[in-house]
Design a protein around this motif. Structure first.
Motif, PDB file in Angstrom:
ATOM      1  N   VAL A 191       0.978  -1.221  -0.021  1.00 46.33           N
ATOM      2  CA  VAL A 191      -0.043   0.094   0.025  1.00 46.33           C
ATOM      3  C   VAL A 191       0.797   1.215  -0.095  1.00 46.33           C
ATOM      4  CG1 VAL A 191      -1.767   1.300   1.378  1.00 46.33           C
ATOM      5  CG2 VAL A 191      -1.723  -1.241   0.958  1.00 46.33           C
ATOM      6  N   ALA A 199      -6.130  -2.279   3.061  1.00 50.65           N
ATOM      7  CA  ALA A 199      -5.248  -1.970   1.971  1.00 50.65           C
ATOM      8  C   ALA A 199      -5.787  -1.450   0.639  1.00 50.65           C
ATOM      9  CB  ALA A 199      -4.398  -3.347   1.735  1.00 50.65           C
ATOM     10  N   SER A 201      -5.307   2.206  -0.860  1.00 55.64           N
ATOM     11  CA  SER A 201      -4.996   2.394  -2.336  1.00 55.64           C
ATOM     12  C   SER A 201      -5.901   3.206  -3.255  1.00 55.64           C
ATOM     13  CB  SER A 201      -4.794   1.004  -2.906  1.00 55.64           C
ATOM     14  OG  SER A 201      -3.775   0.157  -2.192  1.00 55.64           O
ATOM     15  N   THR A 238      -8.124  -0.424  -8.500  1.00 58.26           N
ATOM     16  CA  THR A 238      -7.238  -1.284  -7.288  1.00 58.26           C
ATOM     17  C   THR A 238      -7.648  -2.660  -7.430  1.00 58.26           C
ATOM     18  OG1 THR A 238      -7.455   0.869  -5.851  1.00 58.26           O
ATOM     19  CG2 THR A 238      -7.488  -1.009  -4.902  1.00 58.26           C
TER      20      THR A 238
END
Length: 186
Positions: free
Chosen positions: A48, A104, A108, A135
């Motif tokens: 990340v 995460a 992101s 993502t």
């Protein structure tokens, strides 16, 4: 964990290898699962942070450069930890990493969305949805070929292919945005 796998890992061996007493280890990690979870969390955090840094460094650039930067950063972080990926995939199957994966993903998405919002005229109509899609694509695509260690040549080819995929997606988003603006003006 790397030499014998996560199943054979035990806290006594970890404490010995770390040069601490088992009691000291248990102060930080009450059991093997907590230790493995912390290892997985550290791994995900590095991925990340690589995306966040690439996005921050790419603010105000073109969407083509943005696409390449995200892919390159993610793959670089993934390949830097490639020797532990197979073991961590096995760990993830034993543990419940949904919370880690969700955090995460959210981090992101937020970084990619902020980067896309800085693209000026190239900015997608809905940067949030585009960030979610990007993502999902990178987190879903890369693990399909990264449980094994990629050679440098295959890593460069993976980077090339993923960059093409992201650039094509962003280009299609731009075309859609322009079409929608022209329709609303006419």
């Amino acid at each position: 964990m790397l030499s014998d796998g996560p199943v054979s890992l035990n806290t006594t061996r970890v404490a010995r290898r770390a040069g601490v007493s088992i009691g000291t280890l248990y102060q930080y990690f009450p059991n093997k699962q907590a230790l493995l979870f912390a290892t997985l969390e550290r791994y995900m955090t590095r991925l990340v942070e690589a995306i966040e840094n690439a996005c921050s460094d790419s603010l105000g650039t073109t969407v083509d450069l943005m696409a390449g930067a995200v892919v390159k950063a993610y793959l670089k972080a993934k390949m830097a930890q490639s020797e532990i990926s197979p073991a961590l995939y096995q760990v993830a199957m034993e543990l419940d990493p949904r919370r880690l994966a969700e955090l995460a993903t959210q981090r992101s998405e937020k970084a990619i969305e902020a980067m896309l919002c800085s693209a000026g005229d190239d900015r997608p109509t809905d940067p949030h949805v585009v960030a979610q899609t990007m993502t999902a694509a990178i987190y879903g695509t890369v693990p399909a070929f990264c449980p094994r260690v990629l050679s440098p040549v295959n890593g460069r080819e993976a980077e090339k292919q993923l960059t093409i995929m992201f650039r094509s997606y962003l280009s299609a988003q731009q075309a859609t945005s322009v079409g929608q603006r022209n329709t609303s003006l006419g």
